[in-house]
Design a protein around this motif. Structure first.
Motif: not given
Length: 563
Positions: A41, A69, A79
């Motif tokens: 990430m 991202d 995320k």
């Protein structure tokens, strides 16, 4: 120079892992991936930096896949919960939550995640020595190259593979080591809140490597001297620097038996455990250690520290009361601007500010408006002298400064308020720090108010303004809407545009549109009402009035002249 403890036994603090290894732990089967593909990430508030990272290396060739991202800490956290990546590459200087705070949240969700930090610090090499948050690396953005990133990622992958091969006992030790600082903070919280009995505290301390054989303690509390950092570091990085100071202090404490360091609520708490004897001088021993910490922070971070110590030598159960008294009277040394002073339990006598600073505030506002640096310094000096002579309550003085700067920033700043600055300003424990922060911020605002307009920038901005007006001819375009389009503070845009063109924005828009209206009336057969509506004027009388103001004739007179 290393300070030898004049009253110590031959025992050195027992490493924490020795105690952990004595506990029986269950065994687990080894598990290894056959085709390692690790999820990565990327986090950075600069979208171009995210794009650069994606293109810098061949991620799939390394056995990596970018699963997500994010350009904000809030989205990054969401995320992360969804993807649970194996490796995170994150900027430290993020808004809202910085990279270090975000990494702590990630580790609470997935303890074995690998963290690689990106940074832009000028004194990066100093911070790198100071920060030991179990990150795989700290990479300098403007010097980042593909091989450097690849090498770091390979180390992260190796660490993941090694972790997968650990049995439960090894994993437990790794978790303990990684979370030692968190455990120490939790322990100190229990100590100062009195939420555990002495026997439990001693057992907890021993498991953390602190075997307290002696009955007495000395407590000292350290904070960053903000006047030493304001010109070197942005305020948003204060939390990073606090971790840095704590890590330096922790590393140095390993060479001083009996001294233990805790990072608690942004402060460095230092505890010395000692035994009472006629020949011992525990206070001198503690002071020698603190001088060493201050020297190291100046050398590596270029910042200074304020320390306040309690004259008491409490036993374990009384540390809570000493700490609470120090916390209640945290502004005890506000006017003495200490580097290292003894805190007194005697209650300070302070007086309310009332309207004492009203005249000074007006002077500060006038100095910023006029760009008068000498007047600014004089007003700040007057504020300091008044506060000292009248022994004004420090918290009221601080709040008065906060209110003044907020007012000026709202009036003059070309960007949104820097909340990190206000957080630092509100936490000052020294009058010198308070005045240094005020001077720095007001000088910055003064520079924005009186910054010269550059010709190239002027042309570019005007082109952007003209293009926006043309794209929205039928709309009533105001300065607020234009400021938002250009990404500027509305108040700053109005002042900036006036300096740029010599007229206010409303007049400029009217004049610009009337120029277009004149051409339409001369070159087309459109009715006056139709021309007016196309330009965002829905009343003919008002349009005619504005048209005559800027052209000298009415729409009908202009059209009749051409026939």
């Amino acid at each position: 120079m290393e300070c030898k403890r004049p009253f110590a036994s031959n025992r050195m603090p027992t490493p924490a892992l020795r105690y952990i290894s004595e506990f029986p732990l269950p065994k687990t089967h080894r598990c290894r991936r056959t085709t390692p593909v690790y999820k990565v990430m990327l986090i950075d508030d600069d979208v171009l930096m995210l794009k650069f990272l994606r293109q810098l290396i061949d991620w799939e060739k390394l056995g990596l896949r970018i699963c997500a991202d994010a350009y904000s800490s809030v989205k990054a956290l969401d995320k992360f919960k969804q993807e649970k990546p194996d490796i995170v590459v994150s900027d430290i200087g993020l808004p809202q939550m910085n990279g270090l705070q975000l990494a702590d949240r990630f580790k609470s969700l997935k303890p074995d995640v690998r963290i690689i930090f990106l940074t832009c610090y000028e004194d990066f090499h100093y911070l790198k020595q100071a920060l030991h948050m179990n990150a795989d690396d700290y990479l300098l953005k403007d010097q980042l190259i593909a091989t450097q990133l690849e090498d770091t990622l390979k180390r992260s992958m190796k660490a993941i593979e090694d972790h997968i091969g650990f049995d439960a006992q090894s994993a437990y030790r790794e978790d303990f080591k990684r979370n030692l600082d968190v455990l120490k903070t939790s322990f100190f919280d229990q100590l100062v809140k009195g939420s555990s009995d002495e026997h439990s505290l001693l057992g907890y301390a021993e498991r953390l490597g602190m075997k307290w054989d002696y009955p007495l303690f000395k407590l000292s509390i350290g904070n960053i001297a903000y006047s030493s950092l304001i010109s070197r570091y942005p305020c948003k990085d204060v939390e990073v620097l606090r971790y840095s100071v704590y890590n330096i202090a922790s590393e140095l404490s390993e060479r001083h038996e009996g001294i233990y360091v805790f990072h608690y609520k942004g402060e460095v708490a230092v505890l010395l455990n000692f035994r009472s004897a006629v020949t011992t001088k525990p206070q001198e021993y503690l002071e020698a250690y603190i001088r060493e910490v201050r020297r190291a922070c100046m050398e590596f971070l270029k910042i200074d520290l304020h320390f306040i110590h309690a004259p008491d030598s409490p036993m374990l159960g009384a540390i809570r009361d000493v700490y609470k008294r120090m916390l209640r009277n945290k502004h005890h040394a506000f006017y003495s601007d200490p580097t290292y002073v003894e805190w007194s339990s005697k209650q300070d006598v302070y007086h309310p500010a009332g309207h004492l600073f009203d005249a000074v505030k007006k002077g500060l506002i006038k100095a910023v408006q006029e760009g008068n640096d000498a007047s600014l310094n004089q007003s700040l000096l007057q504020m300091q002298e008044t506060a000292r002579e009248q022994r004004i309550n420090p918290q009221e003085w601080i709040q008065s400064c906060v209110d003044t700067v907020r007012f000026l920033e709202l009036k003059f700043a070309n960007k949104t308020a820097d909340e990190a600055f206000y957080s630092v300003l509100e936490s000052t424990l020294s009058s010198n720090d308070l005045l240094s922060l005020m001077k720095w911020k007001l000088s910055e605002l003064m520079g924005e108010v009186h910054a010269p307009v550059e010709t190239g920038l002027q042309e570019a901005k005007l082109r952007a303004v003209d293009q926006y007006i043309i794209s929205n001819l039928s709309e009533n375009v105001g300065s607020l809407e234009m400021a938002q389009h250009l990404g500027l503070n509305a108040s700053y845009f109005s002042r900036y545009f006036k300096r740029l063109t010599g007229e206010n924005f409303t007049d400029y828009v009217h004049k610009f549109k009337m120029g277009i209206a004149a051409k339409m009336l001369e070159n087309t057969d459109d009715m006056v009402e139709s021309v007016a509506m196309k330009l965002g004027y829905y009343e003919r009388s008002y349009f005619s009035k504005i048209f005559k103001k800027y052209t000298g004739v009415t729409p009908s007179e202009l059209r009749n002249k051409g026939r």
